[in-house]
Motif scaffolding. Sequence first.
Motif, PDB file in Angstrom:
ATOM      1  N   UNK A 119       1.917 -67.038  -4.628  1.00 52.09           N
ATOM      2  CA  UNK A 119       1.000 -66.893  -5.749  1.00 52.09           C
ATOM      3  C   UNK A 119       0.228 -65.579  -5.659  1.00 52.09           C
ATOM      4  N   UNK A 120       0.272 -64.803  -6.736  1.00 52.78           N
ATOM      5  CA  UNK A 120      -0.491 -63.559  -6.819  1.00 52.78           C
ATOM      6  C   UNK A 120       0.215 -62.346  -6.253  1.00 52.78           C
ATOM      7  N   UNK A 121       1.332 -62.542  -5.572  1.00 50.88           N
ATOM      8  CA  UNK A 121       2.019 -61.413  -4.935  1.00 50.88           C
ATOM      9  C   UNK A 121       2.550 -60.424  -5.964  1.00 50.88           C
ATOM     10  N   UNK A 122       3.293 -60.912  -6.952  1.00 46.73           N
ATOM     11  CA  UNK A 122       3.884 -60.018  -7.956  1.00 46.73           C
ATOM     12  C   UNK A 122       2.797 -59.243  -8.693  1.00 46.73           C
ATOM     13  N   UNK A 123       1.687 -59.921  -8.994  1.00 54.14           N
ATOM     14  CA  UNK A 123       0.606 -59.269  -9.713  1.00 54.14           C
ATOM     15  C   UNK A 123      -0.029 -58.165  -8.865  1.00 54.14           C
ATOM     16  N   UNK A 124      -0.310 -58.481  -7.590  1.00 56.57           N
ATOM     17  CA  UNK A 124      -0.908 -57.486  -6.696  1.00 56.57           C
ATOM     18  C   UNK A 124       0.057 -56.330  -6.435  1.00 56.57           C
ATOM     19  N   UNK A 125       1.316 -56.650  -6.361  1.00 57.84           N
ATOM     20  CA  UNK A 125       2.349 -55.616  -6.134  1.00 57.84           C
ATOM     21  C   UNK A 125       2.368 -54.633  -7.294  1.00 57.84           C
ATOM     22  N   UNK A 126       2.348 -55.135  -8.517  1.00 53.21           N
ATOM     23  CA  UNK A 126       2.405 -54.244  -9.674  1.00 53.21           C
ATOM     24  C   UNK A 126       1.125 -53.422  -9.814  1.00 53.21           C
ATOM     25  N   UNK A 127       0.006 -53.971  -9.354  1.00 48.91           N
ATOM     26  CA  UNK A 127      -1.264 -53.252  -9.427  1.00 48.91           C
ATOM     27  C   UNK A 127      -1.424 -52.239  -8.302  1.00 48.91           C
ATOM     28  N   UNK A 128      -0.439 -52.145  -7.399  1.00 46.62           N
ATOM     29  CA  UNK A 128      -0.498 -51.181  -6.313  1.00 46.62           C
ATOM     30  C   UNK A 128      -1.342 -51.636  -5.138  1.00 46.62           C
ATOM     31  N   UNK A 129      -1.702 -52.922  -5.102  1.00 47.41           N
ATOM     32  CA  UNK A 129      -2.529 -53.437  -4.007  1.00 47.41           C
ATOM     33  C   UNK A 129      -1.704 -53.816  -2.781  1.00 47.41           C
ATOM     34  N   UNK A 130      -0.381 -53.912  -2.950  1.00 50.66           N
ATOM     35  CA  UNK A 130       0.522 -54.230  -1.846  1.00 50.66           C
ATOM     36  C   UNK A 130       1.518 -53.094  -1.681  1.00 50.66           C
ATOM     37  N   UNK A 131       1.605 -52.573  -0.475  1.00 52.39           N
ATOM     38  CA  UNK A 131       2.565 -51.519  -0.137  1.00 52.39           C
ATOM     39  C   UNK A 131       3.600 -52.123   0.810  1.00 52.39           C
ATOM     40  N   UNK A 132       4.872 -51.912   0.520  1.00 47.91           N
ATOM     41  CA  UNK A 132       5.956 -52.484   1.311  1.00 47.91           C
ATOM     42  C   UNK A 132       6.726 -51.371   2.015  1.00 47.91           C
ATOM     43  N   UNK A 133       6.911 -51.499   3.316  1.00 48.84           N
ATOM     44  CA  UNK A 133       7.631 -50.520   4.133  1.00 48.84           C
ATOM     45  C   UNK A 133       8.864 -51.191   4.713  1.00 48.84           C
ATOM     46  N   UNK A 134      10.014 -50.549   4.577  1.00 48.33           N
ATOM     47  CA  UNK A 134      11.267 -51.123   5.049  1.00 48.33           C
ATOM     48  C   UNK A 134      11.669 -50.484   6.377  1.00 48.33           C
ATOM     49  N   UNK A 135      11.610 -51.267   7.465  1.00 47.76           N
ATOM     50  CA  UNK A 135      11.986 -50.714   8.768  1.00 47.76           C
ATOM     51  C   UNK A 135      13.485 -50.433   8.847  1.00 47.76           C
ATOM     52  N   UNK A 136      14.282 -51.101   8.041  1.00 45.97           N
ATOM     53  CA  UNK A 136      15.717 -50.790   8.033  1.00 45.97           C
ATOM     54  C   UNK A 136      15.948 -49.397   7.454  1.00 45.97           C
ATOM     55  N   UNK A 137      15.173 -49.027   6.448  1.00 51.84           N
ATOM     56  CA  UNK A 137      15.277 -47.670   5.901  1.00 51.84           C
ATOM     57  C   UNK A 137      14.824 -46.649   6.933  1.00 51.84           C
ATOM     58  N   UNK A 138      13.774 -46.979   7.693  1.00 49.54           N
ATOM     59  CA  UNK A 138      13.330 -46.099   8.776  1.00 49.54           C
ATOM     60  C   UNK A 138      14.465 -45.878   9.765  1.00 49.54           C
ATOM     61  N   UNK A 139      15.142 -46.964  10.136  1.00 53.12           N
ATOM     62  CA  UNK A 139      16.273 -46.858  11.057  1.00 53.12           C
ATOM     63  C   UNK A 139      17.348 -45.940  10.488  1.00 53.12           C
TER      64      UNK A 139
END
Length: 323
Positions: A241-261
């Motif tokens: 609950x609230x994740x998609x909304x916070x994500x679109x508002x820029x309140x959640x930043x996602x980092x992919x460690x597989x991309x780092x690899x």
Amino acid sequence: MNTQQALDYAYAFYIPEFIFGGGYEVMEAERQKGEEALKALVAAWNEGQDTSFGFDVVRELGDRNRALCDAIGESRLRNTASSVLARSLSDRDICQGIATMQGRTLASVEREVRGDRNALGVAYVREKVSGTVLGIDIETTGTAPERGYIINVGWELMDLTSTAVPRDGEAHFFGLPENPYKETGVPLENIHHISWSDIEGKPLFREDRELQARLLDLMTSHPIMAHNAAFEDSWFMMHLEGYAEARREGKIVVIDSRDICRRLDGEVVSLPRESAPAALENWARRRGTLAENEAERHQGLEDTDLMLRTVQAEFNRKSMFAA
């Protein structure tokens, strides 16, 4: 199906007894229609095409679809592709993750990369990294967030320094509907080794609102890091609950460690693709954070800890830490 048609479907009067009582063909037709609507709504939301609906409509439609899939049977749907699972994070998301770790603006990283994915590896090491990340990993009953369930979540915090130790780890298990899973067993048990006895009597993830609120607070306080983060991102969109909304508002930043690899570990391009060189287990063995005779646990907290220590080892090799 366009956005309006998808909304019309989501808002239409729904009688589950009629659908479930119609047999497999009726249920399968309804599933396909529902998942087409989900795909259209998620795409519209992610692309910012339509702000006339709240994402609660999508989550509720997902809940409805999940019950329908339970009635159809998990085994019948096992090889059916998900309609909402993203294969990777967007270039914008990758650039935002780099910017956040380096204390820069998204615009500055995007100007540097200029749409060239080959330049992302340089961007990762352009400036030193610092701050704190929330490492997270989930175990699920399948690959489709609109059909399956989250049954295990593990997380830890780690400061981005050369000697930091992951801290404040937590692991939580969640239940499944008794019908049909008490009889059929937990899907993918052979991978995550989570059995019915581990989750019996526990609330469904979707129903544990207190834990969801805690998790969302952590996610909006620290950038989240996961291996193949598009998987966690897609599942949390549909379940938290609230994740998609916070994500679109820029309140959640996602980092992919597989991309780092893939961007920083030069061995990835030289190893056979079929050996899955960017898989966490293989990367961790190359970096010495997992012994040759050990295997990835495939449970949330243990895999989160392994990921964070492996990212730290890679960053140390590249002298990326500010302190």
